[in-house]
Scaffold this active site. Structure first.
Site, PDB file in Angstrom:
ATOM      1  N   TYR A 167     115.097 -42.819 -82.559  1.00 33.95           N
ATOM      2  CA  TYR A 167     114.873 -44.214 -82.153  1.00 33.95           C
ATOM      3  C   TYR A 167     115.945 -44.570 -81.132  1.00 33.95           C
ATOM      4  CZ  TYR A 167     115.126 -49.290 -82.160  1.00 33.95           C
ATOM      5  OH  TYR A 167     115.184 -50.595 -81.781  1.00 33.95           O
ATOM      6  N   GLU A 211     112.501 -50.993 -76.587  1.00 34.87           N
ATOM      7  CA  GLU A 211     112.530 -50.018 -77.678  1.00 34.87           C
ATOM      8  C   GLU A 211     111.724 -48.781 -77.296  1.00 34.87           C
ATOM      9  OE1 GLU A 211     112.970 -52.377 -81.904  1.00 34.87           O
ATOM     10  OE2 GLU A 211     110.967 -51.953 -81.161  1.00 34.87           O
TER      11      GLU A 211
END
Length: 388
Positions: free
Chosen positions: A109, A197
């Protein structure tokens, strides 16, 4: 302002970030045509909506043939996709992104968020990339590594090395990782992202680091610096009432309650919503007409509230400083007469020209419930909708 994954990836491509081949399709036939142009034996069909968690809702499918590309596209297009971020009402899918599939060696991530309390960007990364990153953040926050980026200097090489060590990036992939982190930081800064993101950021078998997904939020207040980004707004993803509010320069957000609110000042609006909840009901919207609204602006705000079918009663709470109470009253009267108001209306006015405002409302002969202070106003409007 939110944008779609395919739009975010186009921006990634412009800045040189590694992404897989793909394009957006609005029909299953178009999806097949795109898949044919991508040299791959597998493809990923992704629903394009302004919400995360699409895979959990059935909005992401891996196709092993062109027939499956068509089948999955047909099933996803037009579906009402419900994810943890859409709420129970879901969102209708009007387009899909057809992307090349690839082998994944490891998922990570990577995100950048604007920390308003510090006035700086914070880069966050984790070895636990994938659909359950929210669960990781909640249950094992120590697995999320953070770096504060100085806005005047940008991300430093030593910070990237530190991040790479924490993520256990292989030596063979470190050059690719470093480049992607640098480019992402530059993109977020130059395009005024409040959030970006990549989940997951992947490591391929060839030790290349690539963005497999992309989520971006853009600062509306900075769009004057990046005029081209305005064209990325998808009006089908925005409540029509919010679009109408923009025409009048109103701050409006649709909520799921019963009481329509018209207030001047964001702080007073928040206090109004809080006291409605405290008294036992819920607000249908946040609507701030601002400190110096015209009669036309007030009239537009009133019409937007009335157009919401969920609104059962309306609370107008005005404290006149720069804003004059008589202007508010004139706007209310004109709007109510034009639309033939048939919903209970509670009005609390205080401040500049308050007596003139009250006189205008009284002489209008409208069925208005007057209140002398905010608590009384909240009690009266809640009693109307909740009966207690």
């Amino acid at each position: 302002m939110n944008i779609h994954e395919y739009q975010a990836k186009n921006l990634f491509r412009e800045y040189g970030l590694n992404i897989l081949k793909g394009n957006v399709a609005f029909s299953s036939d178009e999806a097949v045509d795109i898949a044919k142009k991508i040299n791959s034996s597998k493809w990923v069909v992704k629903a394009q909506i302004h919400a995360g968690g699409r895979g959990k809702g059935g909005g992401i499918k891996i196709a092993n043939s062109l027939e499956e590309v068509k089948e999955f596209s047909e099933s996803i297009l037009g579906m009402n996709l419900v994810t943890p971020q859409t709420g129970a009402q879901g969102k209708k899918v009007l387009k899909v992104y057809i992307e090349q599939a690839c082998e994944i060696k490891k998922e990570f991530y990577l995100g950048i968020v604007l920390d308003r309390s510090k006035g700086k960007f914070v880069m966050m990364a984790s070895t636990e990339g994938g659909m359950d990153i929210e669960k990781v953040a909640e249950e094992t926050p120590g697995k999320i590594y953070k770096i504060i980026i100085d806005p005047s200097e940008g991300i430093k090489d030593y910070q990237i090395r530190q991040l790479g060590f924490n993520l256990l990036i292989p030596r063979e992939a470190f050059k690719s990782f470093s480049k992607q982190v640098n480019l992402l930081s530059k993109l977020a800064s130059e395009k005024d992202f409040t959030l970006v993101e990549i989940n997951p950021l992947i490591l391929t078998n060839q030790n290349e680091v690539m963005a497999l997904d992309a989520k971006v939020n853009i600062d509306d207040n900075a769009l004057f610096r990046n005029q081209d980004l305005k064209d990325l707004l998808d009006e089908t993803e925005v409540d029509p009432k919010e679009l109408e509010a923009e025409k009048y320069d109103l701050s409006y957000v649709k909520l799921d309650g019963k009481i329509g609110c018209m207030v001047n000042g964001a702080g007073l609006a928040m206090a109004t919503m809080d006291i409605i909840k405290l008294k036992g009901s819920s607000p249908a919207n946040f609507l701030d007409v601002g400190g110096g609204a015209s009669k036309e602006k007030v009239k537009g705000a009133f019409q937007i509230i009335i157009s919401d079918k969920d609104v059962e009663a309306i609370l107008v709470n005005i404290f006149g400083g720069i804003m004059r109470c008589d202007i508010i009253a004139e706007g209310i009267v004109e709007a109510a007469k034009e639309i033939n108001l048939n919903k209970p209306l509670v009005v609390r006015l205080e401040g500049t020209n308050v007596e003139d405002g009250k006189k205008i409302l009284e002489e209008s002969k409208l069925d208005i419930i007057a209140a002398s202070d905010l608590e009384e106003a909240a009690e009266k409007v809640v009693k109307v909708v909740e009966g207690n």
